[in-house]
Structure formats: C-alpha cells, structure tokens
Design an enzyme around this catalytic site. Structure first.
Site, short mmCIF file in Angstrom:
data_model
loop_
_atom_site.label_atom_id
_atom_site.label_comp_id
_atom_site.label_asym_id
_atom_site.label_seq_id
_atom_site.Cartn_x
_atom_site.Cartn_y
_atom_site.Cartn_z
N GLU A 1 10.17 0.73 10.44
CA GLU A 1 11.17 1.77 10.20
C GLU A 1 10.45 3.09 10.44
OE1 GLU A 1 12.93 4.59 9.02
OE2 GLU A 1 13.11 3.86 6.95
N CYS B 1 13.58 10.32 7.14
CA CYS B 1 13.57 9.79 8.50
C CYS B 1 14.96 9.90 9.14
CB CYS B 1 13.10 8.35 8.50
SG CYS B 1 13.87 7.36 7.24
N GLU C 1 10.33 15.14 15.85
CA GLU C 1 10.64 15.05 14.43
C GLU C 1 9.80 16.09 13.69
OE1 GLU C 1 9.35 11.49 12.12
OE2 GLU C 1 11.42 11.48 11.43
N LYS D 1 0.84 -1.20 0.00
CA LYS D 1 0.00 0.00 0.00
C LYS D 1 0.88 1.26 0.00
CE LYS D 1 -1.83 2.58 3.13
NZ LYS D 1 -1.74 3.89 2.46
#
Ligand code: NAI
Ligand code: MG
Length: 492
Positions: free
Chosen positions: A270, A304, A401, A197
């Site tokens: 992850e 990331c 983040e 997906k």
C-alpha cells in the site's frame, strides 16, 4: 432555616480574546518508560547490539523515550517466536481466536484516551483526530475481523482457506496504531502469527499495544513487535516469513518487491498517492469546501489517499477557491494536544524538509501560493495550510506526492477532460467526485483508475470496506472480506 452559602470565589475574568481559548488535553494519563525493548515471544527483550534511538515529540522535539534498534539477529529471534506460536494458534477454533481479538478491541476502547494522547504526542496529529478517528477505527478493525475468524469457510465458499504462517508487517508513521490494526487484525483472524515493525518516528503506540496483548492474554509469540529503522524493515523482509505486508513509500515498496521476487513469499503493498478531488459546477460548494479541507489538511496531509490535486470545473473555479481560502483562514494550527487544533505538527524534520522542498519547487515553476495568516509555534515542526493555484499538470507539485498540507488546484471543462487529467499520474489509490448528478458519479467512478472513489464526501473509512491501489499505489486490498484473502492460502 439554614443559611444559603454565599459564593465566595471572585467572578471569572472576562476573556481577553473572544476568538479562541485553548483546551489542552492532559498528558497525565500516559506513563512512559524511559527505555523500551523488543516484544518477542510475549517478553520484553533487549536488542542484542544494545543499540537504541530517542523517539521525540514533533510538537517541540521533547525526547519521550529510548527505543531499541533491532538488528537482523533480533528480527530472526522474533520470526522464530512467531513460527513457534503458529501451529497452536492456527489450530485453535476460529471462535477462540475471535475471543482474543474481541478482547483486544474492547481494551483499546477502554484505554482509548491514553492511546489517543500518546498517538498525538509521538506523531503530532491533532488529539481530536486521534480521539475521534484513529482510536475508534483501530478498535473497529479488531471487532470486524474478530467476526470473520470463525466464518472463514463461509467467506470463501467452495474453497478451503488456510493460514499462510508468519506475516511480516512494516508500517508507516502517519496512522501508527490504525495501520497496526489494519495489519494485525486480518492476519490473526486468518490464523497467522505476526512480526510487526512500526515506523522509526512513531513506535510508542505499538509498544503500548504490547500491554494490551498482555491484558488480553494473547498466547506468547502470536504477535511480536520489533522497533528500528529501514534496516530493521529490510531484515524482516529477508527473515523467515511467509508474507510481507508493507505500507509506505513507493520507492521502498519497489525495493521490497524486487527483494521478494522468486522467493515464494507473498506480498501486499500500500504505497503513495496523488489523488484527484474533482468538483463539478453543480456540486454543493460549501459541502465540497469541507470535503476539500478534510481531503488535504486532515492529519497535516500525511495521508496516502489525501485529495492533493483539486480539479475544479472552470466556471466555478473562482468562487470555489475564494470560499476555500476563507475556510482555510479558520483552521487552527498548533499544539496537537489542544482539543481545538485542526492542523497539528509535521511528523518529522525529514518530512518537513521534503514539504519545504516541493513547495519551493511550486513557487519556482510559477504557481501562485496562498497561506492563511497563522502563527506557528517556534519549536517543533510546522507547516501552514497551503494552496497553489495556477498549477500546470507538469509541475512537480501536481505530479509528486508531497505528503503535507499542500493542495494544488487545476481546472477542467468537460467530464472527459477531468477523467483524463485525473488519471494522468503514476498513482491510483483514491479519488473524490463532487456533483449533484448520480449518473455522473457512476460514469466517473467507472473511468477513474483509483482503488477508492468517494462521492460527495472524502476520507471515509470503514473496516468492512476494502482499500488499496492501482499502478504505483500498490496492490492487494485491506479491509473487508478482501482484506482477509492476502493472509490465506487456498491451495489443496
Ligand atoms: P518509508 O517507505 O521509508 O517508510 C515506511 C516504513 O518502511 C517504515 O517503517 C520504515 O522504517 C520502513 N522501511 C524503510 N526502508 C525500508 C527497507 N529498505 N525495507 C523495509 N522497510 C523499510 O517512508 P518514509 O521515508 O517515512 O517517507 C517517505 C515518503 O513516503 C513520504 O514523504 C510519503 O510521500 C511516502 N509515504 C507514504 C505512506 C503511505 O501511507 N502510503 C506512508 C509513509 C510515507
Ligand atoms: Mg524512507
């Protein structure tokens, strides 16, 4: 004697401005359908609910295509197709599976310009990045894992590797095609079949990839692509799969982990990061500045492993930050399809709002902001490259983040202090160390709690090199021989 033809065209005009001329990439090479279905069992099928959503270009909010919103029933149909394809696929000799993967890699190379343009159009990243990074690396992953497909018994000596079955894979929007390659290549090499997906804001290169599968004559059902939002992802987690591989936010990663607890389904995650990029006073400063810029402004900071916390040794903080600001002023922000663009569009309105919120928090908490003068386009989603100085460890911009082109600068005096501050985060995905001293690099690498530590460079990727995190950055590795393991079972 023949007459020499006289040049009749008027002389080219003198440029009005010597500093910059745009070099737009043509989008003619991409031909989009008006509407896309789901790719299940090698066929295009409509979503049973008939629901769809419009995917746009973040550079100007232009609607690009209608994309199907897969519901739970559609996901069940896709996993059933993958289940049916599994045994014959797993039974093929590894060299046969490799043949298809080599074909996929070669077709990606052949169609690389088309994919790069579409990636930039749908996701907003500069064409020079999709052309020079995403596409070559995506092809490289298929080449690399094709090489392992017939060598599994050598890869894991004295252990018998077997495929897991059906892998459900959920990917984010920051590297749409590259994350697809990271996920699909090792799964296929190991003899698994796949339901993938893509993220809701960037489905188009995954849908174009279905055409590559057709060209490669991959057996139907081995790779299935279902589009949709988080609900589709959640349905995939609950469907008949043997493994989930997820890349995305820590929040969703945790939810998936809770959902899978006790089911026996395997999982790799992850997740986010808040990487420290650490510069010592003996580092080559100009080189470090290039690494800092690449670390945080590459892909608008939607990375990331972005080097979003810069730790500078106190004695060189001033000259380094000065150099950095001068360099930032040369970054070109704008049209992702312009070959000169360094910083493209923010991927979505939602992501832009998140960046704006955190930047406002940084100002409010007392950090000092610098943004180079740049004219942002009026339509679309944009954010200027930003650096914060005067940042305390406790500020949100040093903790959370941001996933945007926003750097927080902090300082340190000793290597011990650098390590302590760098590790003071819930994340642990990557880090950078800049120093002339080799022994110090090793000393630091041993102590930094990060899955990847780059020395005197940043954002280096290679399919042969494992990538993944500690702590809230997730678990499991992708890339290299390590990346095969989560797609194999070693039980007798
Ligand atoms: P997200 O984690 O919601 O989305 C990533 C993927 O997961 C998408 O395909 C999405 O449709 C799917 N998803 C969402 N909810 C799900 C659920 N309940 N079950 C299964 N799949 C689900 O990330 P989002 O909302 O796009 O971004 C939020 C933040 O996450 C970003 O600002 C960034 O900080 C971080 N992020 C980190 C990424 C990384 O590479 N580690 C990639 C994308 C986002
Ligand atoms: Mg989300």
């Amino acid at each position: 004697m023949s007459h020499v033809a006289k040049r009749s065209s008027p002389p080219a005009p003198v440029p009005a401005d010597w500093t910059y001329a745009s070099a737009p990439e043509s989008r003619e090479i991409v031909s989009l359908r008006e509407r896309y279905g789901l790719f299940v069992g090698g066929e295009w099928v409509a979503a049973r609910s008939g629901e769809s959503f419009t995917t746009i270009s973040p550079r100007d909010e232009e609607p690009l295509a209608e994309v199907a919103q897969a519901g739970a029933e559609d996901v069940v149909a896709a996993t059933a197709a993958a289940r049916e394809a599994f045994e014959p696929w797993a039974a093929l000799p590894g060299s046969e599976r490799a043949k298809y993967m080599f074909r996929i890699a070669r077709i990606l190379q052949e169609r690389s310009r088309e994919f790069a343009v579409l990636e930039s159009l749908n996701g907003g990243k500069p064409i020079k990045e999709s052309r020079d990074v995403d596409l070559p690396l995506a092809a490289a992953h298929f080449f690399y894992y094709a090489g392992w497909a017939d060598k599994l018994e050598y890869a894991f000596p004295n252990r018998t590797a077997r495929p897991l079955g059906v892998a459900g894979q959920i990917i984010p929007w920051n590297f749409p095609l590259l994350m697809l390659a990271w996920k699909i290549a090792p799964a296929l090499a190991g003899g698994n079949t796949v339901v993938l997906k893509p993220a809701e804001t960037t489905p188009l290169t995954a849908l174009l990839f279905c055409d590559v599968l057709r060209q490669a004559e991959l057996p139907p059902g081995v790779v299935n692509i279902v589009t949709g939002d988080g609900a589709t992802g959640a349905a995939l987690v609950d469907a008949d799969v043997d493994k989930i591989a997820f890349t995305g936010s820590t929040e969703v990663g945790k939810a998936i982990q809770r959902r899978l607890a006790g089911t026996g389904k395997k999982l790799t995650l992850e997740l986010g990061g808040k990487a420290a990029n650490i510069v010592f006073d003996d580092a080559a400063l100009d080189q470090a500045v290039e690494g800092i810029v690449n670390g945080i402004y590459f892909n608008q900071g939607h990375v990331c492993c972005a080097g979003s916390r810069l730790f500078v040794q106190e004695s060189i903080a001033e000259p380094l930050v000065d150099k950095l600001k001068r360099r930032m002023a040369t970054l070109r922000v704008g049209d992702p399809l312009d070959k000169n663009t360094d910083v493209g569009a923010i991927n979505s309105k939602l992501q832009l709002e998140k960046i704006e919120e955190l930047v406002a928090a940084g100002r409010d908490e007392g950090a000092e902001i610098y943004q180079p003068p740049c004219r942002l386009p009026e339509r679309g989603y944009w954010f200027a490259p930003t650096v914060f100085t005067n940042v305390a460890q406790s500020y949100r911009i040093a903790q959370e983040e941001i996933f945007g082109p926003v750097l927080s600068v902090l300082t340190f005096r000793t290597p011990d202090e650098a390590v302590e501050k760098a590790n003071n985060t819930p994340y642990g995905l990557s880090a950078g160390v800049w120093t002339e001293k080799g022994s110090r690099i090793l000393w630091m690498a041993e102590r930094l709690r990060a899955g990847v530590v780059w020395a005197n460079t940043y954002n280096r990727f290679d399919p042969a090199s494992p990538f993944g995190g500690y702590k809230e950055s997730g678990f499991g590795r992708e890339g290299g021989r390590h990346g095969l393991e989560p797609y194999l079972s070693f039980e007798e």
